[in-house]
Design a protein around this motif. Sequence first.
Motif, PDB file in Angstrom:
ATOM      1  N   SER A 248       5.455  16.839 -22.148  1.00 23.77           N
ATOM      2  CA  SER A 248       4.644  16.783 -20.931  1.00 23.77           C
ATOM      3  C   SER A 248       3.690  15.598 -20.977  1.00 23.77           C
ATOM      4  O   SER A 248       3.106  15.291 -22.021  1.00 23.77           O
ATOM      5  CB  SER A 248       3.828  18.075 -20.774  1.00 23.77           C
ATOM      6  N   THR A 249       3.529  14.943 -19.827  1.00 25.10           N
ATOM      7  CA  THR A 249       2.733  13.717 -19.761  1.00 25.10           C
ATOM      8  C   THR A 249       2.354  13.398 -18.321  1.00 25.10           C
ATOM      9  O   THR A 249       2.966  13.916 -17.382  1.00 25.10           O
ATOM     10  CB  THR A 249       3.540  12.533 -20.355  1.00 25.10           C
ATOM     11  N   SER A 250       1.353  12.549 -18.169  1.00 30.54           N
ATOM     12  CA  SER A 250       1.064  12.007 -16.840  1.00 30.54           C
ATOM     13  C   SER A 250       2.050  10.898 -16.491  1.00 30.54           C
ATOM     14  O   SER A 250       2.185  10.519 -15.329  1.00 30.54           O
ATOM     15  CB  SER A 250      -0.366  11.443 -16.792  1.00 30.54           C
ATOM     16  N   GLY A 251       2.693  10.348 -17.517  1.00 30.49           N
ATOM     17  CA  GLY A 251       3.645   9.255 -17.323  1.00 30.49           C
ATOM     18  C   GLY A 251       2.994   7.902 -17.163  1.00 30.49           C
ATOM     19  O   GLY A 251       3.683   6.876 -17.082  1.00 30.49           O
ATOM     20  N   LEU A 252       1.670   7.859 -17.155  1.00 30.75           N
ATOM     21  CA  LEU A 252       0.962   6.623 -16.807  1.00 30.75           C
ATOM     22  C   LEU A 252       0.889   5.624 -17.954  1.00 30.75           C
ATOM     23  O   LEU A 252       0.512   4.479 -17.752  1.00 30.75           O
ATOM     24  CB  LEU A 252      -0.448   6.952 -16.318  1.00 30.75           C
ATOM     25  N   PHE A 253       1.254   6.046 -19.166  1.00 29.43           N
ATOM     26  CA  PHE A 253       1.172   5.143 -20.318  1.00 29.43           C
ATOM     27  C   PHE A 253       2.537   4.612 -20.735  1.00 29.43           C
ATOM     28  O   PHE A 253       2.646   3.887 -21.718  1.00 29.43           O
ATOM     29  CB  PHE A 253       0.528   5.879 -21.503  1.00 29.43           C
ATOM     30  N   PHE A 254       3.575   4.976 -20.000  1.00 32.79           N
ATOM     31  CA  PHE A 254       4.920   4.588 -20.425  1.00 32.79           C
ATOM     32  C   PHE A 254       5.138   3.082 -20.338  1.00 32.79           C
ATOM     33  O   PHE A 254       4.594   2.405 -19.465  1.00 32.79           O
ATOM     34  CB  PHE A 254       5.968   5.314 -19.600  1.00 32.79           C
ATOM     35  N   SER A 255       5.948   2.590 -21.259  1.00 27.37           N
ATOM     36  CA  SER A 255       6.310   1.170 -21.309  1.00 27.37           C
ATOM     37  C   SER A 255       7.729   1.082 -21.852  1.00 27.37           C
ATOM     38  O   SER A 255       8.284   2.059 -22.380  1.00 27.37           O
ATOM     39  CB  SER A 255       5.353   0.407 -22.231  1.00 27.37           C
ATOM     40  N   ASP A 256       8.302  -0.096 -21.763  1.00 23.29           N
ATOM     41  CA  ASP A 256       9.641  -0.307 -22.333  1.00 23.29           C
ATOM     42  C   ASP A 256       9.634  -0.049 -23.837  1.00 23.29           C
ATOM     43  O   ASP A 256      10.591   0.501 -24.389  1.00 23.29           O
ATOM     44  CB  ASP A 256      10.114  -1.737 -22.050  1.00 23.29           C
ATOM     45  N   GLU A 257       8.547  -0.442 -24.489  1.00 24.70           N
ATOM     46  CA  GLU A 257       8.450  -0.248 -25.945  1.00 24.70           C
ATOM     47  C   GLU A 257       8.449   1.240 -26.296  1.00 24.70           C
ATOM     48  O   GLU A 257       9.144   1.671 -27.236  1.00 24.70           O
ATOM     49  CB  GLU A 257       7.183  -0.912 -26.479  1.00 24.70           C
ATOM     50  N   ILE A 258       7.678   2.046 -25.551  1.00 18.01           N
ATOM     51  CA  ILE A 258       7.628   3.483 -25.816  1.00 18.01           C
ATOM     52  C   ILE A 258       9.000   4.110 -25.607  1.00 18.01           C
ATOM     53  O   ILE A 258       9.475   4.908 -26.422  1.00 18.01           O
ATOM     54  CB  ILE A 258       6.565   4.161 -24.931  1.00 18.01           C
ATOM     55  N   LEU A 259       9.662   3.741 -24.530  1.00 17.25           N
ATOM     56  CA  LEU A 259      10.991   4.302 -24.257  1.00 17.25           C
ATOM     57  C   LEU A 259      11.988   3.897 -25.337  1.00 17.25           C
ATOM     58  O   LEU A 259      12.852   4.698 -25.723  1.00 17.25           O
ATOM     59  CB  LEU A 259      11.472   3.852 -22.877  1.00 17.25           C
ATOM     60  N   HIS A 260      11.880   2.666 -25.823  1.00 15.61           N
ATOM     61  CA  HIS A 260      12.769   2.209 -26.899  1.00 15.61           C
ATOM     62  C   HIS A 260      12.538   3.043 -28.158  1.00 15.61           C
ATOM     63  O   HIS A 260      13.514   3.480 -28.812  1.00 15.61           O
ATOM     64  CB  HIS A 260      12.516   0.730 -27.197  1.00 15.61           C
ATOM     65  N   ASN A 261      11.283   3.301 -28.497  1.00 20.81           N
ATOM     66  CA  ASN A 261      10.979   4.091 -29.686  1.00 20.81           C
ATOM     67  C   ASN A 261      11.415   5.543 -29.524  1.00 20.81           C
ATOM     68  O   ASN A 261      11.915   6.163 -30.464  1.00 20.81           O
ATOM     69  CB  ASN A 261       9.481   4.015 -30.002  1.00 20.81           C
ATOM     70  N   LEU A 262      11.235   6.085 -28.323  1.00 18.84           N
ATOM     71  CA  LEU A 262      11.651   7.461 -28.071  1.00 18.84           C
ATOM     72  C   LEU A 262      13.156   7.632 -28.234  1.00 18.84           C
ATOM     73  O   LEU A 262      13.622   8.684 -28.682  1.00 18.84           O
ATOM     74  CB  LEU A 262      11.243   7.890 -26.662  1.00 18.84           C
ATOM     75  N   SER A 263      13.910   6.612 -27.862  1.00 17.04           N
ATOM     76  CA  SER A 263      15.374   6.711 -27.932  1.00 17.04           C
ATOM     77  C   SER A 263      15.857   6.964 -29.357  1.00 17.04           C
ATOM     78  O   SER A 263      16.963   7.476 -29.557  1.00 17.04           O
ATOM     79  CB  SER A 263      16.009   5.425 -27.386  1.00 17.04           C
TER      80      SER A 263
END
Length: 296
Positions: A83-98
């Motif tokens: 769960s999140t506000s989604g406001l801090f997301f970036s390409d780097e975060i998504l890459h790390n999450l993958s």
Amino acid sequence: FEHHAVLEPTSRCSGGCRHCYHSSHGVDWNIEFEKEMPSILQLNNVSSVSITGGEVFSRHYLPRLYDLLQDLRSININVTSISTSGLFFSDEILHNLSKLINKNTVIRISMDTVSSGELINTRPGYLRLQSHLAPLELVFDSGYPVVVTTVVHNKNANEVIKIGEFIRKFDSVQVWNIRSAIATRQKKTRNSIESNFHETVMSEILRQHASRRYKFEFRLFNVLSSQFLENPKLLPSYSITDHPCRDEQNLITVKSNGTITQCPILPELDESYASSPDKWTPLLANLSLKEMPCKQ
């Protein structure tokens, strides 16, 4: 523990949201407890978790989130949602999450508006945020399934409709939850909601759906789900409830201060919490906190 648990490793968040139920925004799991958590879960036969906050993607907690996800992955505990506000997301975060979560992990986004001005009114802590839609679009286009929750106050019903129109564009949206702000120990927000506001929002969303169907399920104030419009045979198995957690009310939750509750929001509710006797919800009138199953 059952086989699933909700983890709230931090209550920290800078949003200052009007509808937030947390009484404290400065508590994290201590490092030792956090390191022990995967083993505790494993010993109690927990096979999956949901992660909430606070804001786990903010800079103060992000490195620890990565460590927690890695530890859970190493012992095959599945992360079903974050769960999140989604406001801090970036390409780097998504890459790390993958590298740390599966593609079927649900990203649960709390989304209040598509208007920058209304965002600041609802979340004054994000005054300096230049754009809140860009990081949200990253999430919606990331390939993860998304559940959107909108907590409404006395804002113009058109603001709620605009959210629905915005998220229509994305195939990743699975469910849109529209919920009412509730009274907690810190905020009496619920008491300020006009009695006919829910009725107005419900009517507008149903009108939009009739005009051009939403391709995702929507749930209105714990009372009506679009599933019932598609399949009325589901109605007999549905129980109307004004419990603010609805689907999460029977889940074990490990709070940021280390306490364990059966309901994520229960410790924060005002003891006088009761559903308002609005004319449109006679079946819910005067349902009190003491009558909620998770009070046990």
